[in-house]
Design a protein around this motif. Sequence first.
Motif, PDB file in Angstrom:
ATOM      1  N   LEU A   1      59.896-101.584  46.463  1.00 21.59           N
ATOM      2  CA  LEU A   1      59.998-102.695  47.410  1.00 21.59           C
ATOM      3  C   LEU A   1      59.210-103.937  46.991  1.00 21.59           C
ATOM      4  CD1 LEU A   1      61.597-103.184  49.924  1.00 21.59           C
ATOM      5  CD2 LEU A   1      59.696-102.376  51.301  1.00 21.59           C
ATOM      6  N   VAL A   2      58.008-103.751  46.457  1.00 15.05           N
ATOM      7  CA  VAL A   2      57.190-104.908  46.078  1.00 15.05           C
ATOM      8  C   VAL A   2      57.887-105.728  44.995  1.00 15.05           C
ATOM      9  CG1 VAL A   2      55.024-105.660  45.028  1.00 15.05           C
ATOM     10  CG2 VAL A   2      55.017-103.839  46.754  1.00 15.05           C
ATOM     11  N   GLN A   3      58.391-105.046  43.957  1.00 13.64           N
ATOM     12  CA  GLN A   3      59.065-105.758  42.871  1.00 13.64           C
ATOM     13  C   GLN A   3      60.378-106.372  43.358  1.00 13.64           C
ATOM     14  OE1 GLN A   3      57.804-106.512  39.886  1.00 13.64           O
ATOM     15  NE2 GLN A   3      55.932-105.492  40.659  1.00 13.64           N
ATOM     16  N   LEU A   4      61.058-105.681  44.272  1.00 12.21           N
ATOM     17  CA  LEU A   4      62.292-106.246  44.839  1.00 12.21           C
ATOM     18  C   LEU A   4      61.997-107.555  45.553  1.00 12.21           C
ATOM     19  CD1 LEU A   4      65.264-106.158  45.768  1.00 12.21           C
ATOM     20  CD2 LEU A   4      64.523-104.771  47.706  1.00 12.21           C
ATOM     21  N   TRP A   5      60.929-107.583  46.351  1.00 11.32           N
ATOM     22  CA  TRP A   5      60.562-108.802  47.065  1.00 11.32           C
ATOM     23  C   TRP A   5      60.212-109.930  46.093  1.00 11.32           C
ATOM     24  CZ3 TRP A   5      61.392-111.079  51.373  1.00 11.32           C
ATOM     25  CH2 TRP A   5      61.609-110.354  52.550  1.00 11.32           C
ATOM     26  N   LYS A   6      59.529-109.585  45.003  1.00 14.36           N
ATOM     27  CA  LYS A   6      59.178-110.627  44.029  1.00 14.36           C
ATOM     28  C   LYS A   6      60.440-111.226  43.404  1.00 14.36           C
ATOM     29  CE  LYS A   6      54.511-109.095  42.780  1.00 14.36           C
ATOM     30  NZ  LYS A   6      53.609-108.637  41.711  1.00 14.36           N
TER      31      LYS A   6
ATOM     32  N   GLY B   1      64.850-108.615  57.777  1.00 13.91           N
ATOM     33  CA  GLY B   1      65.715-107.933  58.741  1.00 13.91           C
ATOM     34  C   GLY B   1      66.934-107.325  58.082  1.00 13.91           C
ATOM     35  N   TYR B   2      67.493-108.045  57.104  1.00 11.31           N
ATOM     36  CA  TYR B   2      68.668-107.525  56.383  1.00 11.31           C
ATOM     37  C   TYR B   2      68.272-106.294  55.556  1.00 11.31           C
ATOM     38  CZ  TYR B   2      72.632-107.301  53.182  1.00 11.31           C
ATOM     39  OH  TYR B   2      73.720-106.870  52.451  1.00 11.31           O
ATOM     40  N   LEU B   3      67.126-106.357  54.882  1.00 16.26           N
ATOM     41  CA  LEU B   3      66.652-105.206  54.101  1.00 16.26           C
ATOM     42  C   LEU B   3      66.432-103.996  55.014  1.00 16.26           C
ATOM     43  CD1 LEU B   3      64.095-106.845  51.622  1.00 16.26           C
ATOM     44  CD2 LEU B   3      66.443-106.117  51.139  1.00 16.26           C
ATOM     45  N   LYS B   4      65.956-104.258  56.225  1.00 16.66           N
ATOM     46  CA  LYS B   4      65.765-103.161  57.186  1.00 16.66           C
ATOM     47  C   LYS B   4      67.103-102.536  57.547  1.00 16.66           C
ATOM     48  CE  LYS B   4      63.316-102.115  61.514  1.00 16.66           C
ATOM     49  NZ  LYS B   4      64.385-101.562  62.338  1.00 16.66           N
TER      50      LYS B   4
ATOM     51  N   GLY C   1      68.921-110.806  61.217  1.00 17.84           N
ATOM     52  CA  GLY C   1      69.040-110.799  59.759  1.00 17.84           C
ATOM     53  C   GLY C   1      69.728-112.034  59.215  1.00 17.84           C
ATOM     54  N   LEU C   2      70.606-111.826  58.223  1.00 21.66           N
ATOM     55  CA  LEU C   2      71.236-112.950  57.512  1.00 21.66           C
ATOM     56  C   LEU C   2      72.216-113.726  58.363  1.00 21.66           C
ATOM     57  CD1 LEU C   2      71.864-111.316  54.007  1.00 21.66           C
ATOM     58  CD2 LEU C   2      69.842-112.532  54.835  1.00 21.66           C
TER      59      LEU C   2
ATOM     60  N   LYS D   1      73.733-116.692  52.876  1.00 20.74           N
ATOM     61  CA  LYS D   1      73.884-115.304  53.318  1.00 20.74           C
ATOM     62  C   LYS D   1      74.664-114.495  52.285  1.00 20.74           C
ATOM     63  CE  LYS D   1      76.415-112.766  56.929  1.00 20.74           C
ATOM     64  NZ  LYS D   1      77.511-112.311  56.094  1.00 20.74           N
ATOM     65  N   THR D   2      75.768-115.049  51.802  1.00 21.37           N
ATOM     66  CA  THR D   2      76.613-114.344  50.828  1.00 21.37           C
ATOM     67  C   THR D   2      75.862-114.110  49.520  1.00 21.37           C
ATOM     68  OG1 THR D   2      78.581-115.358  51.806  1.00 21.37           O
ATOM     69  CG2 THR D   2      78.819-114.425  49.600  1.00 21.37           C
ATOM     70  N   ARG D   3      75.099-115.115  49.078  1.00 27.11           N
ATOM     71  CA  ARG D   3      74.345-114.981  47.828  1.00 27.11           C
ATOM     72  C   ARG D   3      73.268-113.902  47.935  1.00 27.11           C
ATOM     73  NH1 ARG D   3      71.875-120.392  47.312  1.00 27.11           N
ATOM     74  NH2 ARG D   3      70.754-119.447  45.555  1.00 27.11           N
ATOM     75  N   ILE D   4      72.575-113.881  49.067  1.00 31.42           N
ATOM     76  CA  ILE D   4      71.519-112.875  49.257  1.00 31.42           C
ATOM     77  C   ILE D   4      72.131-111.477  49.314  1.00 31.42           C
ATOM     78  CG2 ILE D   4      69.744-112.016  50.842  1.00 31.42           C
ATOM     79  CD1 ILE D   4      69.221-114.962  51.619  1.00 31.42           C
TER      80      ILE D   4
END
Length: 419
Positions: A322-327, A359-362, A394-395, A403-406
């Motif tokens: 998760l940490v690296q994903l957030w970075k 929120g989307y990751l959740k 969320g998105l 939103k689509t890009r994320i």
Amino acid sequence: MNDTSTKEYILLTYLDQKTAGLSCCSCLLSLNALSLSVAIDAIRLTKYFDMLLDRWQACLPLGDAKDVNFPLWGDKIWAMIQAVRQAYSLNMVDVNLYEFESDSYLRFKESQDAVGAIEDSMEPFQSVCGSDVAVVTVCALRELHEMLMKISEFLNSPTEQQIAQSFEQWENCYRKHYSKACQRKYNKWKIQYSPRTLRKNLQERQKKELEDFKRMFLNDDEFELVYDMEQKRIDFDGLSRFLFTHAERFGVSYIDARPMFSKELQRLFNFVDLWRLMQADQQPAKKRVEKPVETEDELEKKVMEVVSKVHEFSSEKWRAHLVQLWKRLFRTFRNEIAKAGPHEKFKEYSKKTVYCILGYLKSKGFYRSDVTNVAVTRKLEGSNNGMRKYVSNGLAELDHELKTRIEAHVEQEMQALVV
């Protein structure tokens, strides 16, 4: 009627045919018996269409009751009411065409509601007087007429919010059930080209796919509504509006427990998915810039400190990543995160964007589902405040293109992490 007629069209047609037979009854007893059958069918049809309207108000339909012209059937129902009066006049009974919700009708409606579709109880028939049958039938048909007019008004005037929400639901259904097949097919095509030759072939394929997509529309004016030729991008707002104002052009599709997209609708969403994938592959590779070890992005540090507050809520499956994903998310969408919106009170960066991504990751399972959004907000903000809506929604709170890009970025991350 034919093999492609919808259930709604068939039921209305049978009611019309049954009503037409009223004038053929041999006596008043026979007429009352058939009229009560018409009344029951009309009552249950009204209930069925009321259920459909509730469903359509939550998500606009694509192909449901496609062959039912609701204004025309409203006129036909009125003609059926006149047929009731004509049949009773042959038996020396006067009928008021404008009777509505009489006491006798309400009693009969309540009594027959208690009888299931395959039950044989005759109690509803015993509860109505022979002199009230004509009134009951007229009232039942008038209520059905009102329901059809209500549906007609709704389908002819969807709001911008209903269109946007419905498009998002259909798009999410596509991503869940059809997108992976489209992506696998694209990746199989892409793998044959080296990085040196891929760009040229991507440009050729983009041109071909755009020409194929354009053929879905009748003329250039229609195509201009859904695609911005100057910016060379899909106009999602225009596309969603066109889809729900020309639903008859996209076949019959369903989004319920057994989703089924028509070929036309799959073709539309496949193009959207392919275009996004091809545009992402057209982006030039980012040059790696060596930075001194001591150089640190202060904004990244602040954002990572915020999201670290809820790291304890991360799911076991994704906790180590998760940490690296957030970075990587921060660095990919730094420009969008760095700029707070005009209505955001916190101006150092866009908390809204960060919380929407969280929120989307959740929702995708990166954080535990048993942890409420209230608990997440309290960890982030120190209290349960208005920022909770960004975690909850969320998105959906962000610009459609962002939103689509994320979504695409997170999807790629998940696939890479699973491998």
